[in-house]
Design an enzyme around this catalytic site. Sequence first.
Site, mmCIF file in Angstrom:
data_model
loop_
_atom_site.group_PDB
_atom_site.id
_atom_site.type_symbol
_atom_site.label_atom_id
_atom_site.label_comp_id
_atom_site.label_asym_id
_atom_site.label_seq_id
_atom_site.Cartn_x
_atom_site.Cartn_y
_atom_site.Cartn_z
ATOM 1 N N ASP A 1 1.244 0.823 3.774
ATOM 2 C CA ASP A 1 2.411 0.082 3.287
ATOM 3 C C ASP A 1 3.362 -0.366 4.399
ATOM 4 O O ASP A 1 4.203 -1.226 4.174
ATOM 5 C CB ASP A 1 3.186 0.938 2.285
ATOM 6 C CG ASP A 1 2.411 1.127 0.999
ATOM 7 O OD1 ASP A 1 1.716 0.172 0.587
ATOM 8 O OD2 ASP A 1 2.479 2.215 0.418
ATOM 9 N N MET B 1 -1.634 -4.845 -2.730
ATOM 10 C CA MET B 1 -0.903 -3.577 -2.856
ATOM 11 C C MET B 1 0.494 -3.654 -2.237
ATOM 12 O O MET B 1 0.795 -4.566 -1.466
ATOM 13 C CB MET B 1 -1.689 -2.461 -2.179
ATOM 14 C CG MET B 1 -2.859 -1.945 -2.999
ATOM 15 S SD MET B 1 -3.662 -0.569 -2.113
ATOM 16 C CE MET B 1 -4.715 0.086 -3.412
ATOM 17 N N GLN C 1 -8.326 -2.068 -0.013
ATOM 18 C CA GLN C 1 -7.289 -2.315 0.983
ATOM 19 C C GLN C 1 -6.984 -1.084 1.830
ATOM 20 O O GLN C 1 -6.568 -1.195 2.965
ATOM 21 C CB GLN C 1 -5.991 -2.776 0.301
ATOM 22 C CG GLN C 1 -6.106 -4.170 -0.283
ATOM 23 C CD GLN C 1 -4.999 -4.456 -1.286
ATOM 24 O OE1 GLN C 1 -3.951 -4.978 -0.945
ATOM 25 N NE2 GLN C 1 -5.230 -4.104 -2.533
ATOM 26 N N ARG C 2 -7.196 0.078 1.244
ATOM 27 C CA ARG C 2 -6.899 1.289 2.012
ATOM 28 C C ARG C 2 -8.152 2.000 2.507
ATOM 29 O O ARG C 2 -8.033 3.015 3.180
ATOM 30 C CB ARG C 2 -6.037 2.247 1.178
ATOM 31 C CG ARG C 2 -6.762 2.864 -0.004
ATOM 32 C CD ARG C 2 -5.820 3.764 -0.794
ATOM 33 N NE ARG C 2 -6.578 4.658 -1.655
ATOM 34 C CZ ARG C 2 -6.051 5.486 -2.542
ATOM 35 N NH1 ARG C 2 -4.738 5.542 -2.695
ATOM 36 N NH2 ARG C 2 -6.787 6.281 -3.264
#
Lengths: 410, 410
Positions: free
Chosen positions: B143, B187, B301-302
């Site tokens: 993030d 995200m 995405q992670r």
Amino acid sequence: MAWNLLVGQSGGPTAVINSSLAGVYESAKAFGAEHVYGMQYGIEGLLEGRIVDLDRQLGDKMAIELLKRTPSSFLGSCRHKLPDAEVNEAPYRTLFQLFDRYKIGAVLYIGGNDSMDTIAKLAAYGAAKNSDIRFIGVPKTIDNDLVGTDHTPGYGSAAKYIATILKEVICDSSVYDIRSVTVAEIMGRHTGWLAGAASLAAGSDSDGPDIILLPERVFDEEAFLARVAELEARRHNVIIAASEGVKNRDGVFLCDLVSTAGQLDAFGHKAILSGTSRYLADLIRVRLGCKTRAIEFSTLQRCASHLASRTDITEAYQVGGAAVEAAFRGQTGKMCGIRRLADQPYRTETALVDVTAVANREKCVPAEWITPDGMQVTADFERYARPLIQAELTPIYINGVPQHIHLETE
Amino acid sequence: MAWNLLVGQSGGPTAVINSSLAGVYESAKAFGAEHVYGMQYGIEGLLEGRIVDLDRQLGDKMAIELLKRTPSSFLGSCRHKLPDAEVNEAPYRTLFQLFDRYKIGAVLYIGGNDSMDTIAKLAAYGAAKNSDIRFIGVPKTIDNDLVGTDHTPGYGSAAKYIATILKEVICDSSVYDIRSVTVAEIMGRHTGWLAGAASLAAGSDSDGPDIILLPERVFDEEAFLARVAELEARRHNVIIAASEGVKNRDGVFLCDLVSTAGQLDAFGHKAILSGTSRYLADLIRVRLGCKTRAIEFSTLQRCASHLASRTDITEAYQVGGAAVEAAFRGQTGKMCGIRRLADQPYRTETALVDVTAVANREKCVPAEWITPDGMQVTADFERYARPLIQAELTPIYINGVPQHIHLETE
């Protein structure tokens, strides 16, 4: 004969459909084609006269290397089926006038079984009119459902993508000390070749998916839930790979069971909710009380060229090139497929088949490659599919992202 | 001092959190740690005494190379916040007894702002008890919302993944001669760093997303629809990247607007329908009559380590190693962040910050890096983010898929 060549791309894209275009282009030039033309948006665009000259765009080697690494269809695509010539001859007259105007000696069409239908119809019309234009099909589809070829270019890259990201998702699913069931939804409306590729995630470092559901087998809800419960009792994280094409006993797609529940979207309209994985995750959550997670592998399955299989790229190029050679040598009404010579070491050759034997047919996963309970694939499936995902073609990264090439139009 | 080291991983995984673990491990051994222990499932597992000896598992260089390429958290993770010691001292007593038993000289915790809270509390408790154990935080989060560091390890790889696959999805979106609007959901529940990374898809070969929606700006439905209509009038395919964290004027997440429409799943239960992209695609379809497509970029995405940024992997390793060095030199209650020295050529150094200045805070995208209309990021955003996605670390492919390494537990 006039030796200009016209090539088009049709149907859903793949990660390597442009590699076939590269093979067509380079072979056409090697066999002495004066001009190589492309139809923009396939036969549909061609009917509108949308023809581009590819020599200016693909004339240098770097363009070819970028083309091999560019997903989607460089020329644009369509889903357009030609009518029977007896019913409506007009489009054929339009097309053959264009072929004359551009002095086209061979028409190559890269696509799936609908595209082979186009080639079959054009070849038949040409033969009836004593045309000496050659029509050759080049196979392409991530679904791998074409007959007349051991496998289709595009499948290996989609399979490599599915296996790789499923492996990563499996790593991710076990990060917390929490029991969970993950359902991954995989493309393939009619056949289970792509869902079966989920099995390729398994290796010394991964168990791969615990359950694979293929469209070839009717979904048995009770047997499925019993199996999930049994798995869930002895392992932290259960992984399920489900084809979007799985149907119940009534022949209804599981994803349609979701959509027909009469849901409205936030605006009061009937919701468009796809989701075999959503359906199964809800089913497991409601019936077994497990924490579940649904994940759709999405359109990336057909466009993740950053993770393409080099074997696939090479074969896509080869069938494109061999199709041109066949046209040059006078063949017409053929598709240039792949014949497997050996599994280990894996070897193939290109092979011509009559396009009428391919068009409008569908090849399913053999029944004996699916386990008796219908929830896994066998070692035979792996023996078939594993060679197709071997090796990589490094993207050309510029500014941190893979570089692509796009058609320039006026 | 006793020089055994204990390391844990906490919070959501990233593609490079294990690279930080590799940095911690190798530096600990270089600085003479006799044993390096890992907490399984973070502080939560540690409270249950779940400690593993890493020397047997990470003792050879191939293990380290695989670790750098393995997504998710090798040690397992948790989302567990320690209570204030004044309120409940019990967990602290348990933990410090374990530290004594294992002769721990330094505790390293790789995580986000909640994890820095854990480090802050442990350091404060240790200081109050005159413990000489050092507590150091290693930043990690896709993030990128941590203060006290130019950026967080994990962000660059997520950004590279987002930019790359968006670029591929853009190729895919234009394959047919059909007008369409594609909405990609990215995200980032609270900050727009990841959504902004969609801008990195743009380059000489791609326009990138036409609109980017970030949580930092309130969603203005009418302005948004007007902009989409204007774009749709002049281009075939409109591409929108939307953060999952976008909220309307009432502070309600757009995705919750979908869920609260009172929908039931196929089993008559209240449906769990996430979907900012679904909401926006429906909005555009209903209000503008366009063909729309929603795509979620999902958990990949992670965990897409096959596409990690080498810059990110290297920096993750560096902060892990520098954190160990800081502990060895007597520091405690610090986080080892990254300080940027220059954008071009990009250079950084590691830098210690007081962990209390980091814990429980959140860094948003600066207002001046978002365009006045709130629907794009500026060149400053690119200047900041572009260096973070540079270069690659080739996966080690075995049998056609990237090889990983997993914790062996008895």
